[in-house]
Design a protein around this motif. Structure first.
Motif, PDB file in Angstrom:
ATOM      1  N   MET A  50       0.832  -1.210   0.000  1.00 42.54           N
ATOM      2  CA  MET A  50       0.000   0.000   0.000  1.00 42.54           C
ATOM      3  C   MET A  50       0.865   1.258   0.000  1.00 42.54           C
ATOM      4  O   MET A  50       0.580   2.218  -0.697  1.00 42.54           O
ATOM      5  CB  MET A  50      -0.925  -0.035   1.212  1.00 42.54           C
ATOM      6  CG  MET A  50      -1.885   1.143   1.279  1.00 42.54           C
ATOM      7  SD  MET A  50      -3.060   0.888   2.602  1.00 42.54           S
ATOM      8  CE  MET A  50      -3.840   2.472   2.624  1.00 42.54           C
ATOM      9  N   SER A  58       2.087   1.770  -3.435  1.00 40.17           N
ATOM     10  CA  SER A  58       1.058   2.279  -4.329  1.00 40.17           C
ATOM     11  C   SER A  58       0.883   3.766  -4.162  1.00 40.17           C
ATOM     12  O   SER A  58       0.777   4.511  -5.117  1.00 40.17           O
ATOM     13  CB  SER A  58      -0.264   1.550  -4.059  1.00 40.17           C
ATOM     14  OG  SER A  58      -0.151   0.199  -4.360  1.00 40.17           O
ATOM     15  N   GLY A  77       0.316  -7.290 -10.626  1.00 37.46           N
ATOM     16  CA  GLY A  77      -0.891  -6.478 -10.542  1.00 37.46           C
ATOM     17  C   GLY A  77      -1.315  -5.873 -11.873  1.00 37.46           C
ATOM     18  O   GLY A  77      -0.538  -5.808 -12.832  1.00 37.46           O
ATOM     19  N   LYS A 134      -5.909   0.256 -10.310  1.00 37.94           N
ATOM     20  CA  LYS A 134      -5.559  -0.161  -8.950  1.00 37.94           C
ATOM     21  C   LYS A 134      -5.786  -1.655  -8.803  1.00 37.94           C
ATOM     22  O   LYS A 134      -6.688  -2.225  -9.422  1.00 37.94           O
ATOM     23  CB  LYS A 134      -6.415   0.585  -7.911  1.00 37.94           C
ATOM     24  CG  LYS A 134      -6.311   2.092  -7.977  1.00 37.94           C
ATOM     25  CD  LYS A 134      -4.942   2.583  -7.554  1.00 37.94           C
ATOM     26  CE  LYS A 134      -4.866   4.105  -7.633  1.00 37.94           C
ATOM     27  NZ  LYS A 134      -3.540   4.605  -7.260  1.00 37.94           N
ATOM     28  N   ASP A 135      -4.961  -2.271  -7.951  1.00 38.60           N
ATOM     29  CA  ASP A 135      -5.122  -3.689  -7.703  1.00 38.60           C
ATOM     30  C   ASP A 135      -6.266  -3.921  -6.711  1.00 38.60           C
ATOM     31  O   ASP A 135      -7.078  -3.036  -6.484  1.00 38.60           O
ATOM     32  CB  ASP A 135      -3.800  -4.274  -7.214  1.00 38.60           C
ATOM     33  CG  ASP A 135      -2.724  -4.160  -8.297  1.00 38.60           C
ATOM     34  OD1 ASP A 135      -3.077  -4.287  -9.481  1.00 38.60           O
ATOM     35  OD2 ASP A 135      -1.549  -3.929  -7.962  1.00 38.60           O
ATOM     36  N   LYS A 136      -6.316  -5.061  -6.090  1.00 39.70           N
ATOM     37  CA  LYS A 136      -7.456  -5.448  -5.261  1.00 39.70           C
ATOM     38  C   LYS A 136      -7.842  -4.362  -4.251  1.00 39.70           C
ATOM     39  O   LYS A 136      -6.969  -3.743  -3.636  1.00 39.70           O
ATOM     40  CB  LYS A 136      -7.132  -6.731  -4.509  1.00 39.70           C
ATOM     41  CG  LYS A 136      -6.988  -7.947  -5.409  1.00 39.70           C
ATOM     42  CD  LYS A 136      -6.682  -9.183  -4.590  1.00 39.70           C
ATOM     43  CE  LYS A 136      -6.529 -10.390  -5.496  1.00 39.70           C
ATOM     44  NZ  LYS A 136      -6.207 -11.616  -4.730  1.00 39.70           N
ATOM     45  N   GLU A 192      -8.892  -4.638  -1.333  1.00 43.27           N
ATOM     46  CA  GLU A 192      -8.445  -4.975   0.019  1.00 43.27           C
ATOM     47  C   GLU A 192      -7.092  -4.346   0.348  1.00 43.27           C
ATOM     48  O   GLU A 192      -6.787  -4.100   1.515  1.00 43.27           O
ATOM     49  CB  GLU A 192      -8.360  -6.495   0.187  1.00 43.27           C
ATOM     50  CG  GLU A 192      -9.702  -7.206   0.206  1.00 43.27           C
ATOM     51  CD  GLU A 192     -10.227  -7.579  -1.169  1.00 43.27           C
ATOM     52  OE1 GLU A 192     -11.191  -8.338  -1.249  1.00 43.27           O
ATOM     53  OE2 GLU A 192      -9.663  -7.082  -2.185  1.00 43.27           O
ATOM     54  N   LYS A 193      -6.275  -4.069  -0.680  1.00 39.79           N
ATOM     55  CA  LYS A 193      -4.974  -3.446  -0.446  1.00 39.79           C
ATOM     56  C   LYS A 193      -5.110  -2.028   0.110  1.00 39.79           C
ATOM     57  O   LYS A 193      -4.164  -1.481   0.676  1.00 39.79           O
ATOM     58  CB  LYS A 193      -4.170  -3.410  -1.750  1.00 39.79           C
ATOM     59  CG  LYS A 193      -3.611  -4.750  -2.180  1.00 39.79           C
ATOM     60  CD  LYS A 193      -2.684  -4.579  -3.360  1.00 39.79           C
ATOM     61  CE  LYS A 193      -2.037  -5.903  -3.746  1.00 39.79           C
ATOM     62  NZ  LYS A 193      -1.082  -5.752  -4.870  1.00 39.79           N
ATOM     63  N   TYR A 194      -6.278  -1.451  -0.095  1.00 39.84           N
ATOM     64  CA  TYR A 194      -6.508  -0.069   0.349  1.00 39.84           C
ATOM     65  C   TYR A 194      -7.529  -0.009   1.479  1.00 39.84           C
ATOM     66  O   TYR A 194      -8.110   1.041   1.748  1.00 39.84           O
ATOM     67  CB  TYR A 194      -6.972   0.772  -0.838  1.00 39.84           C
ATOM     68  CG  TYR A 194      -6.032   0.683  -2.012  1.00 39.84           C
ATOM     69  CD1 TYR A 194      -4.895   1.485  -2.099  1.00 39.84           C
ATOM     70  CD2 TYR A 194      -6.265  -0.226  -3.046  1.00 39.84           C
ATOM     71  CE1 TYR A 194      -4.024   1.383  -3.164  1.00 39.84           C
ATOM     72  CE2 TYR A 194      -5.392  -0.331  -4.122  1.00 39.84           C
ATOM     73  CZ  TYR A 194      -4.270   0.475  -4.165  1.00 39.84           C
ATOM     74  OH  TYR A 194      -3.397   0.368  -5.228  1.00 39.84           O
ATOM     75  N   ASN A 233      -7.587 -14.754  -6.756  1.00 36.98           N
ATOM     76  CA  ASN A 233      -6.149 -14.769  -6.482  1.00 36.98           C
ATOM     77  C   ASN A 233      -5.287 -15.149  -7.679  1.00 36.98           C
ATOM     78  O   ASN A 233      -4.162 -14.675  -7.832  1.00 36.98           O
ATOM     79  CB  ASN A 233      -5.849 -15.720  -5.317  1.00 36.98           C
ATOM     80  CG  ASN A 233      -6.302 -15.153  -3.989  1.00 36.98           C
ATOM     81  OD1 ASN A 233      -6.852 -14.046  -3.940  1.00 36.98           O
ATOM     82  ND2 ASN A 233      -6.095 -15.885  -2.917  1.00 36.98           N
TER      83      ASN A 233
END
Length: 434
Positions: free
Chosen positions: A1, A4, A86, A216-218, A220-222, A375
Protein backbone atom coordinates in the motif's frame (compact mmCIF):
# COMPACT_ATOMS: atom_id res chain seq x y z
CA UNK A 1 0.00 0.00 0.00
CA UNK A 2 2.84 2.34 0.79
CA UNK A 3 4.36 1.60 -2.59
CA UNK A 4 1.06 2.28 -4.33
CA UNK A 5 0.74 5.67 -2.65
CA UNK A 6 4.31 6.64 -3.51
CA UNK A 7 3.98 5.84 -7.19
CA UNK A 8 0.41 6.93 -7.94
CA UNK A 9 -0.33 9.79 -5.57
CA UNK A 10 -3.95 8.57 -5.45
CA UNK A 11 -5.38 6.65 -2.52
CA UNK A 12 -8.71 4.93 -3.37
CA UNK A 13 -9.65 4.79 0.31
CA UNK A 14 -9.88 8.60 0.36
CA UNK A 15 -12.16 8.82 -2.64
CA UNK A 16 -15.52 10.50 -1.85
CA UNK A 17 -17.26 7.62 -3.65
CA UNK A 18 -16.44 3.96 -4.26
CA UNK A 19 -13.26 3.90 -6.36
CA UNK A 20 -14.45 0.79 -8.20
CA UNK A 21 -16.53 3.01 -10.46
CA UNK A 22 -13.36 4.82 -11.56
CA UNK A 23 -11.83 1.41 -12.27
CA UNK A 24 -14.95 0.44 -14.23
CA UNK A 25 -14.69 3.55 -16.42
CA UNK A 26 -10.93 3.50 -17.02
CA UNK A 27 -10.88 -0.30 -17.45
CA UNK A 28 -13.57 -0.05 -20.13
CA UNK A 29 -11.56 2.66 -21.90
CA UNK A 30 -8.52 0.38 -21.59
CA UNK A 31 -10.27 -2.42 -23.47
CA UNK A 32 -11.43 0.11 -26.08
CA UNK A 33 -7.82 1.26 -26.56
CA UNK A 34 -6.89 -2.29 -27.56
CA UNK A 35 -8.72 -1.77 -30.89
CA UNK A 36 -5.47 -1.17 -32.87
CA UNK A 37 -4.42 -4.71 -31.89
CA UNK A 38 -7.81 -6.30 -32.59
CA UNK A 39 -8.88 -7.78 -35.94
CA UNK A 40 -11.46 -5.01 -36.37
CA UNK A 41 -8.74 -2.37 -36.02
CA UNK A 42 -6.09 -4.08 -38.16
CA UNK A 43 -8.42 -5.02 -41.03
CA UNK A 44 -8.94 -1.38 -42.07
CA UNK A 45 -5.20 -1.08 -42.80
CA UNK A 46 -4.99 -4.26 -44.90
CA UNK A 47 -5.26 -2.85 -48.43
CA UNK A 48 -3.07 0.27 -48.15
CA UNK A 49 -0.35 -1.49 -46.12
CA UNK A 50 -0.07 -4.62 -48.24
CA UNK A 51 0.13 -2.49 -51.38
CA UNK A 52 2.83 -0.26 -49.88
CA UNK A 53 4.88 -3.31 -48.83
CA UNK A 54 4.35 -5.21 -52.08
CA UNK A 55 2.64 -8.16 -50.39
CA UNK A 56 -0.25 -10.17 -51.81
CA UNK A 57 -3.43 -10.55 -49.80
CA UNK A 58 -2.53 -14.16 -48.95
CA UNK A 59 0.98 -13.19 -47.84
CA UNK A 60 -0.36 -10.37 -45.67
CA UNK A 61 -3.03 -12.68 -44.17
CA UNK A 62 -0.48 -15.41 -43.47
CA UNK A 63 1.80 -12.91 -41.69
CA UNK A 64 -1.18 -11.93 -39.56
CA UNK A 65 -2.00 -15.57 -38.82
CA UNK A 66 1.56 -16.53 -37.83
CA UNK A 67 1.95 -13.45 -35.64
CA UNK A 68 -1.36 -14.17 -33.93
CA UNK A 69 -0.55 -17.84 -33.32
CA UNK A 70 2.84 -16.86 -31.86
CA UNK A 71 1.14 -14.43 -29.47
CA UNK A 72 -1.33 -17.11 -28.35
CA UNK A 73 1.55 -19.37 -27.31
CA UNK A 74 2.89 -16.94 -24.69
CA UNK A 75 -0.19 -14.97 -23.64
CA UNK A 76 -0.64 -17.35 -20.70
CA UNK A 77 2.59 -16.00 -19.25
CA UNK A 78 1.08 -12.51 -19.19
CA UNK A 79 -1.67 -13.85 -16.95
CA UNK A 80 0.97 -14.99 -14.46
CA UNK A 81 2.47 -11.47 -14.58
CA UNK A 82 -0.98 -10.06 -13.81
CA UNK A 83 -1.22 -12.16 -10.64
CA UNK A 84 2.35 -11.38 -9.60
CA UNK A 85 2.72 -7.68 -10.42
CA UNK A 86 -0.89 -6.48 -10.54
CA UNK A 87 -3.15 -4.90 -13.14
CA UNK A 88 -1.52 -1.46 -13.09
CA UNK A 89 1.99 -2.50 -14.14
CA UNK A 90 0.90 -5.17 -16.62
CA UNK A 91 -1.62 -2.90 -18.38
CA UNK A 92 0.83 0.03 -18.32
CA UNK A 93 3.60 -1.90 -20.07
CA UNK A 94 1.09 -3.50 -22.48
CA UNK A 95 -0.06 -0.02 -23.54
CA UNK A 96 3.56 1.09 -24.00
CA UNK A 97 4.43 -1.99 -26.10
CA UNK A 98 1.29 -1.49 -28.20
CA UNK A 99 2.23 2.18 -28.75
CA UNK A 100 5.77 1.22 -29.83
CA UNK A 101 4.36 -1.47 -32.14
CA UNK A 102 2.07 1.10 -33.79
CA UNK A 103 4.97 3.47 -34.43
CA UNK A 104 7.01 0.60 -35.89
CA UNK A 105 4.04 -0.35 -38.09
CA UNK A 106 3.97 3.20 -39.46
CA UNK A 107 7.65 2.84 -40.42
CA UNK A 108 7.30 -0.70 -41.84
CA UNK A 109 7.72 0.38 -45.49
CA UNK A 110 10.90 2.33 -44.68
CA UNK A 111 12.27 -0.58 -42.61
CA UNK A 112 11.55 -2.97 -45.47
CA UNK A 113 13.35 -0.80 -48.04
CA UNK A 114 16.31 -0.27 -45.70
CA UNK A 115 16.79 -4.00 -45.10
CA UNK A 116 16.38 -4.78 -48.82
CA UNK A 117 19.14 -2.31 -49.66
CA UNK A 118 21.32 -3.55 -46.80
CA UNK A 119 21.04 -7.18 -47.92
CA UNK A 120 20.84 -6.32 -51.61
CA UNK A 121 17.76 -8.52 -51.87
CA UNK A 122 14.45 -7.50 -53.44
CA UNK A 123 12.14 -10.18 -52.06
CA UNK A 124 8.67 -10.31 -50.52
CA UNK A 125 10.11 -12.35 -47.62
CA UNK A 126 11.58 -9.22 -45.98
CA UNK A 127 8.31 -7.25 -45.55
CA UNK A 128 6.60 -10.57 -44.72
CA UNK A 129 8.93 -11.23 -41.77
CA UNK A 130 8.68 -7.60 -40.62
CA UNK A 131 4.87 -7.66 -40.60
CA UNK A 132 4.78 -11.09 -38.92
CA UNK A 133 6.84 -9.67 -36.04
CA UNK A 134 4.76 -6.49 -35.85
CA UNK A 135 1.51 -8.45 -35.90
CA UNK A 136 2.88 -10.54 -33.04
CA UNK A 137 3.45 -7.36 -31.01
CA UNK A 138 0.05 -5.90 -31.91
CA UNK A 139 -1.86 -9.04 -31.06
CA UNK A 140 0.08 -9.89 -27.91
CA UNK A 141 -0.04 -6.40 -26.41
CA UNK A 142 -3.43 -5.30 -27.75
CA UNK A 143 -5.84 -8.20 -28.15
CA UNK A 144 -4.05 -10.17 -25.44
CA UNK A 145 -2.47 -8.41 -22.47
CA UNK A 146 -4.17 -4.99 -22.47
CA UNK A 147 -7.61 -6.55 -22.97
CA UNK A 148 -7.08 -9.22 -20.31
CA UNK A 149 -5.66 -6.82 -17.69
CA UNK A 150 -8.37 -4.20 -18.29
CA UNK A 151 -11.22 -6.69 -17.98
CA UNK A 152 -9.73 -8.37 -14.94
CA UNK A 153 -9.08 -5.12 -13.05
CA UNK A 154 -12.82 -4.38 -13.27
CA UNK A 155 -13.78 -7.85 -12.06
CA UNK A 156 -11.52 -7.78 -8.98
CA UNK A 157 -13.22 -4.58 -7.74
CA UNK A 158 -16.69 -6.12 -7.86
CA UNK A 159 -18.21 -9.35 -6.63
CA UNK A 160 -21.99 -9.45 -6.19
CA UNK A 161 -22.47 -6.67 -8.77
CA UNK A 162 -20.16 -8.08 -11.47
CA UNK A 163 -23.05 -8.67 -13.84
CA UNK A 164 -24.41 -5.15 -13.51
CA UNK A 165 -21.06 -3.41 -14.07
CA UNK A 166 -20.23 -5.79 -16.92
CA UNK A 167 -23.52 -4.81 -18.57
CA UNK A 168 -22.35 -1.18 -18.70
CA UNK A 169 -18.91 -2.16 -19.97
CA UNK A 170 -20.23 -4.61 -22.58
CA UNK A 171 -22.75 -2.19 -24.09
CA UNK A 172 -20.20 0.65 -24.25
CA UNK A 173 -17.60 -1.59 -25.88
CA UNK A 174 -20.11 -3.10 -28.27
CA UNK A 175 -21.00 0.26 -29.74
CA UNK A 176 -17.39 1.45 -29.52
CA UNK A 177 -15.94 -1.52 -31.38
CA UNK A 178 -18.66 -1.60 -34.04
CA UNK A 179 -18.11 2.10 -34.86
CA UNK A 180 -14.29 1.96 -34.79
CA UNK A 181 -13.76 1.02 -38.48
CA UNK A 182 -15.54 4.23 -39.47
CA UNK A 183 -13.28 6.63 -37.56
CA UNK A 184 -10.12 4.60 -38.23
CA UNK A 185 -10.88 4.69 -41.96
CA UNK A 186 -11.51 8.44 -41.73
CA UNK A 187 -8.14 8.82 -39.99
CA UNK A 188 -6.44 6.90 -42.81
CA UNK A 189 -8.18 9.01 -45.44
CA UNK A 190 -7.10 12.27 -43.81
CA UNK A 191 -3.57 11.36 -42.64
CA UNK A 192 -2.57 8.28 -44.63
CA UNK A 193 -2.02 4.82 -43.14
CA UNK A 194 1.34 5.79 -41.67
CA UNK A 195 -0.02 8.94 -40.03
CA UNK A 196 -3.07 7.03 -38.74
CA UNK A 197 -0.89 4.46 -36.99
CA UNK A 198 1.24 7.23 -35.49
CA UNK A 199 -1.83 9.07 -34.14
CA UNK A 200 -3.01 5.81 -32.58
CA UNK A 201 0.47 5.33 -31.09
CA UNK A 202 0.39 8.77 -29.45
CA UNK A 203 -3.08 7.97 -28.12
CA UNK A 204 -1.77 4.79 -26.47
CA UNK A 205 1.11 6.70 -24.89
CA UNK A 206 -1.38 9.12 -23.31
CA UNK A 207 -3.55 6.20 -22.20
CA UNK A 208 -0.56 4.52 -20.53
CA UNK A 209 -0.24 7.54 -18.22
CA UNK A 210 -3.91 7.27 -17.18
CA UNK A 211 -3.44 3.53 -16.64
CA UNK A 212 -0.43 4.06 -14.40
CA UNK A 213 -2.22 6.50 -12.14
CA UNK A 214 -5.80 5.17 -12.19
CA UNK A 215 -5.58 1.38 -12.43
CA UNK A 216 -5.56 -0.16 -8.95
CA UNK A 217 -5.12 -3.69 -7.70
CA UNK A 218 -7.46 -5.45 -5.26
CA UNK A 219 -9.58 -3.10 -3.11
CA UNK A 220 -8.44 -4.97 0.02
CA UNK A 221 -4.97 -3.45 -0.45
CA UNK A 222 -6.51 -0.07 0.35
CA UNK A 223 -8.72 -1.20 3.22
CA UNK A 224 -11.79 -1.41 0.96
CA UNK A 225 -14.16 -4.23 0.03
CA UNK A 226 -15.54 -5.25 -3.40
CA UNK A 227 -18.76 -3.51 -4.50
CA UNK A 228 -18.08 -0.67 -2.04
CA UNK A 229 -19.72 -2.46 0.90
CA UNK A 230 -18.80 -1.11 4.33
CA UNK A 231 -18.60 -4.46 6.09
CA UNK A 232 -19.16 -8.13 5.41
CA UNK A 233 -22.08 -9.69 7.23
CA UNK A 234 -21.49 -12.99 9.02
CA UNK A 235 -23.06 -15.22 6.37
CA UNK A 236 -21.07 -13.56 3.58
CA UNK A 237 -17.88 -13.85 5.64
CA UNK A 238 -18.39 -17.60 5.98
CA UNK A 239 -19.01 -17.87 2.25
CA UNK A 240 -15.84 -15.91 1.51
CA UNK A 241 -13.79 -18.12 3.84
CA UNK A 242 -15.15 -21.28 2.23
CA UNK A 243 -14.59 -20.01 -1.32
CA UNK A 244 -11.60 -21.82 -2.79
CA UNK A 245 -8.98 -19.83 -4.69
CA UNK A 246 -8.07 -22.15 -7.57
CA UNK A 247 -4.61 -22.17 -9.13
CA UNK A 248 -4.39 -22.57 -12.91
CA UNK A 249 -3.39 -26.23 -12.50
CA UNK A 250 -6.39 -26.89 -10.26
CA UNK A 251 -8.75 -24.99 -12.57
CA UNK A 252 -7.69 -27.02 -15.62
CA UNK A 253 -8.65 -30.21 -13.76
CA UNK A 254 -12.31 -29.12 -13.62
CA UNK A 255 -14.82 -29.88 -16.33
CA UNK A 256 -16.23 -26.35 -16.12
CA UNK A 257 -12.92 -24.81 -17.22
CA UNK A 258 -12.82 -26.87 -20.41
CA UNK A 259 -16.50 -26.71 -21.36
CA UNK A 260 -16.76 -22.94 -20.88
CA UNK A 261 -13.36 -22.39 -22.49
CA UNK A 262 -14.25 -24.54 -25.52
CA UNK A 263 -17.57 -22.81 -26.23
CA UNK A 264 -15.84 -19.41 -26.00
CA UNK A 265 -13.11 -20.66 -28.36
CA UNK A 266 -15.78 -21.97 -30.76
CA UNK A 267 -17.38 -18.53 -30.76
CA UNK A 268 -14.03 -16.90 -31.64
CA UNK A 269 -13.40 -19.46 -34.40
CA UNK A 270 -16.85 -19.30 -35.98
CA UNK A 271 -17.35 -15.53 -35.77
CA UNK A 272 -13.82 -14.73 -37.00
CA UNK A 273 -14.04 -17.14 -39.92
CA UNK A 274 -17.52 -15.95 -40.85
CA UNK A 275 -16.54 -12.28 -40.64
CA UNK A 276 -13.29 -12.74 -42.56
CA UNK A 277 -14.95 -14.59 -45.46
CA UNK A 278 -18.48 -13.20 -45.24
CA UNK A 279 -18.62 -11.89 -48.83
CA UNK A 280 -17.22 -15.13 -50.25
CA UNK A 281 -19.54 -17.30 -48.12
CA UNK A 282 -22.65 -15.47 -49.32
CA UNK A 283 -21.40 -15.26 -52.91
CA UNK A 284 -20.94 -19.05 -52.97
CA UNK A 285 -24.68 -19.34 -52.24
CA UNK A 286 -25.66 -16.73 -54.83
CA UNK A 287 -26.07 -13.66 -52.57
CA UNK A 288 -24.69 -10.19 -53.41
CA UNK A 289 -22.15 -8.37 -51.22
CA UNK A 290 -24.85 -6.07 -49.79
CA UNK A 291 -26.77 -9.03 -48.31
CA UNK A 292 -23.58 -10.36 -46.73
CA UNK A 293 -22.66 -7.12 -44.98
CA UNK A 294 -26.22 -6.42 -43.89
CA UNK A 295 -26.27 -9.27 -41.34
CA UNK A 296 -23.92 -7.49 -38.92
CA UNK A 297 -26.27 -4.73 -37.76
CA UNK A 298 -29.21 -6.97 -36.72
CA UNK A 299 -26.77 -9.48 -35.19
CA UNK A 300 -25.22 -6.66 -33.13
CA UNK A 301 -28.67 -5.55 -31.93
CA UNK A 302 -29.44 -9.10 -30.80
CA UNK A 303 -26.03 -9.43 -29.12
CA UNK A 304 -26.25 -6.12 -27.22
CA UNK A 305 -29.82 -6.83 -26.08
CA UNK A 306 -28.94 -10.30 -24.82
CA UNK A 307 -25.67 -9.27 -23.13
CA UNK A 308 -27.38 -6.38 -21.32
CA UNK A 309 -30.20 -8.52 -19.93
CA UNK A 310 -27.98 -11.54 -19.23
CA UNK A 311 -25.36 -9.45 -17.43
CA UNK A 312 -27.94 -7.97 -15.06
CA UNK A 313 -29.51 -11.36 -14.34
CA UNK A 314 -26.15 -13.14 -13.97
CA UNK A 315 -25.86 -11.90 -10.38
CA UNK A 316 -28.88 -14.06 -9.54
CA UNK A 317 -28.76 -17.01 -11.98
CA UNK A 318 -26.50 -20.01 -12.46
CA UNK A 319 -24.08 -19.56 -15.34
CA UNK A 320 -24.71 -23.13 -16.55
CA UNK A 321 -28.01 -21.85 -17.97
CA UNK A 322 -26.01 -19.31 -19.99
CA UNK A 323 -23.62 -22.02 -21.13
CA UNK A 324 -26.47 -24.04 -22.62
CA UNK A 325 -28.07 -20.98 -24.17
CA UNK A 326 -24.75 -20.08 -25.81
CA UNK A 327 -24.39 -23.63 -27.15
CA UNK A 328 -27.97 -23.35 -28.45
CA UNK A 329 -27.00 -20.12 -30.21
CA UNK A 330 -24.08 -21.92 -31.84
CA UNK A 331 -26.38 -24.71 -33.03
CA UNK A 332 -28.86 -22.18 -34.47
CA UNK A 333 -26.00 -20.34 -36.23
CA UNK A 334 -24.59 -23.59 -37.67
CA UNK A 335 -28.02 -24.64 -38.96
CA UNK A 336 -28.49 -21.19 -40.50
CA UNK A 337 -25.04 -21.52 -42.08
CA UNK A 338 -26.09 -24.83 -43.67
CA UNK A 339 -29.48 -23.48 -44.77
CA UNK A 340 -28.18 -20.25 -46.34
CA UNK A 341 -29.64 -21.12 -49.77
CA UNK A 342 -33.13 -21.26 -48.21
CA UNK A 343 -35.35 -18.47 -46.85
CA UNK A 344 -34.71 -19.55 -43.25
CA UNK A 345 -30.91 -19.45 -43.57
CA UNK A 346 -30.12 -15.76 -42.99
CA UNK A 347 -32.59 -15.22 -40.07
CA UNK A 348 -31.22 -18.30 -38.29
CA UNK A 349 -27.62 -17.25 -38.90
CA UNK A 350 -28.28 -13.73 -37.60
CA UNK A 351 -30.11 -15.03 -34.52
CA UNK A 352 -27.42 -17.59 -33.69
CA UNK A 353 -24.63 -15.08 -34.34
CA UNK A 354 -26.27 -12.58 -31.98
CA UNK A 355 -27.05 -15.13 -29.24
CA UNK A 356 -23.49 -16.45 -29.17
CA UNK A 357 -21.94 -12.98 -29.17
CA UNK A 358 -24.29 -11.81 -26.42
CA UNK A 359 -23.50 -14.66 -24.04
CA UNK A 360 -19.80 -14.53 -24.92
CA UNK A 361 -19.66 -11.00 -23.45
CA UNK A 362 -21.05 -12.38 -20.18
CA UNK A 363 -19.30 -15.73 -19.73
CA UNK A 364 -15.84 -14.61 -20.84
CA UNK A 365 -15.79 -12.01 -18.06
CA UNK A 366 -17.93 -13.28 -15.20
CA UNK A 367 -17.44 -17.05 -15.18
CA UNK A 368 -13.77 -17.17 -14.20
CA UNK A 369 -13.76 -15.09 -10.98
CA UNK A 370 -17.03 -16.69 -9.86
CA UNK A 371 -15.79 -20.24 -10.46
CA UNK A 372 -12.13 -19.98 -9.48
CA UNK A 373 -11.72 -16.90 -7.26
CA UNK A 374 -9.60 -13.77 -7.73
CA UNK A 375 -6.15 -14.77 -6.48
CA UNK A 376 -5.04 -16.51 -9.69
CA UNK A 377 -7.45 -14.81 -12.09
CA UNK A 378 -4.68 -13.59 -14.40
CA UNK A 379 -3.16 -17.04 -14.98
CA UNK A 380 -6.57 -18.62 -15.57
CA UNK A 381 -7.91 -15.94 -17.93
CA UNK A 382 -4.53 -15.82 -19.69
CA UNK A 383 -4.86 -19.52 -20.48
CA UNK A 384 -8.40 -19.02 -21.76
CA UNK A 385 -7.24 -16.04 -23.82
CA UNK A 386 -4.66 -18.27 -25.52
CA UNK A 387 -7.51 -20.56 -26.66
CA UNK A 388 -9.47 -17.62 -28.07
CA UNK A 389 -6.50 -16.07 -29.88
CA UNK A 390 -5.43 -19.41 -31.37
CA UNK A 391 -8.98 -20.13 -32.56
CA UNK A 392 -9.31 -16.69 -34.17
CA UNK A 393 -5.89 -17.11 -35.83
CA UNK A 394 -6.71 -20.48 -37.39
CA UNK A 395 -10.27 -19.68 -38.51
CA UNK A 396 -9.60 -17.66 -41.71
CA UNK A 397 -7.16 -20.24 -43.07
CA UNK A 398 -9.37 -23.24 -42.22
CA UNK A 399 -12.42 -21.59 -43.81
CA UNK A 400 -10.35 -20.80 -46.90
CA UNK A 401 -8.90 -24.34 -47.06
CA UNK A 402 -12.36 -25.86 -46.83
CA UNK A 403 -13.64 -23.74 -49.71
CA UNK A 404 -10.55 -24.44 -51.84
CA UNK A 405 -10.73 -28.20 -51.26
CA UNK A 406 -14.50 -28.74 -51.53
CA UNK A 407 -15.76 -25.68 -53.42
CA UNK A 408 -18.15 -24.93 -50.55
CA UNK A 409 -18.14 -23.88 -46.89
CA UNK A 410 -20.88 -26.39 -45.95
CA UNK A 411 -18.51 -28.88 -44.29
CA UNK A 412 -17.72 -26.29 -41.59
CA UNK A 413 -21.40 -26.15 -40.66
CA UNK A 414 -21.55 -29.91 -40.14
CA UNK A 415 -18.29 -29.95 -38.18
CA UNK A 416 -19.60 -27.10 -36.03
CA UNK A 417 -22.80 -29.00 -35.25
CA UNK A 418 -20.82 -32.12 -34.31
CA UNK A 419 -18.58 -30.14 -31.97
CA UNK A 420 -21.56 -28.41 -30.33
CA UNK A 421 -23.34 -31.73 -29.76
CA UNK A 422 -20.17 -32.93 -28.01
CA UNK A 423 -20.31 -29.80 -25.80
CA UNK A 424 -23.96 -30.46 -24.95
CA UNK A 425 -23.13 -33.85 -23.44
CA UNK A 426 -19.77 -32.74 -22.04
CA UNK A 427 -21.43 -29.87 -20.17
CA UNK A 428 -23.94 -32.02 -18.29
CA UNK A 429 -21.63 -32.07 -15.25
CA UNK A 430 -19.89 -28.73 -15.84
CA UNK A 431 -21.01 -27.28 -12.51
CA UNK A 432 -19.57 -24.34 -10.62
CA UNK A 433 -16.49 -25.82 -8.86
CA UNK A 434 -17.29 -23.69 -5.79
Amino acid sequence: MQESKRFTGINPSKSPFFYGYVVLLIGTVGVYCSIPGQTIGVSVFTDPVKDALGLSRNQFSNAYMIGTIASSLIIGRAGVWFDRYGARYVAFFAALVLAVALFLCSWSAQMSEFIKELLNQDTWAIPFVIMTFLFFLLRFAGQGVLTMASRNVIMIWFDKNRGKVNAFSSVALSFGFSSSPIWVDALIESSGWQGAWQYLGWGLLVMSIFIFFLYKDKPEKYGLLPDGVKEIVETEEKTAINRKQFTLKEATKTRAFWMYGLILAFNSFFITGLTFHIVSIFASEGFPKEDAISIFLPASVVAVSISTIANFLSDYLQLRLYLYLMITGGIVASIGFLLLPTAAGIPLLVAGFGIMSGFFAVLNTIAWPRFFGRNHLGAITGKVMSFLILASALAPSIFSLCFTAFGSYQLLGWLGLAFLVFLVFGSLKARNPQ
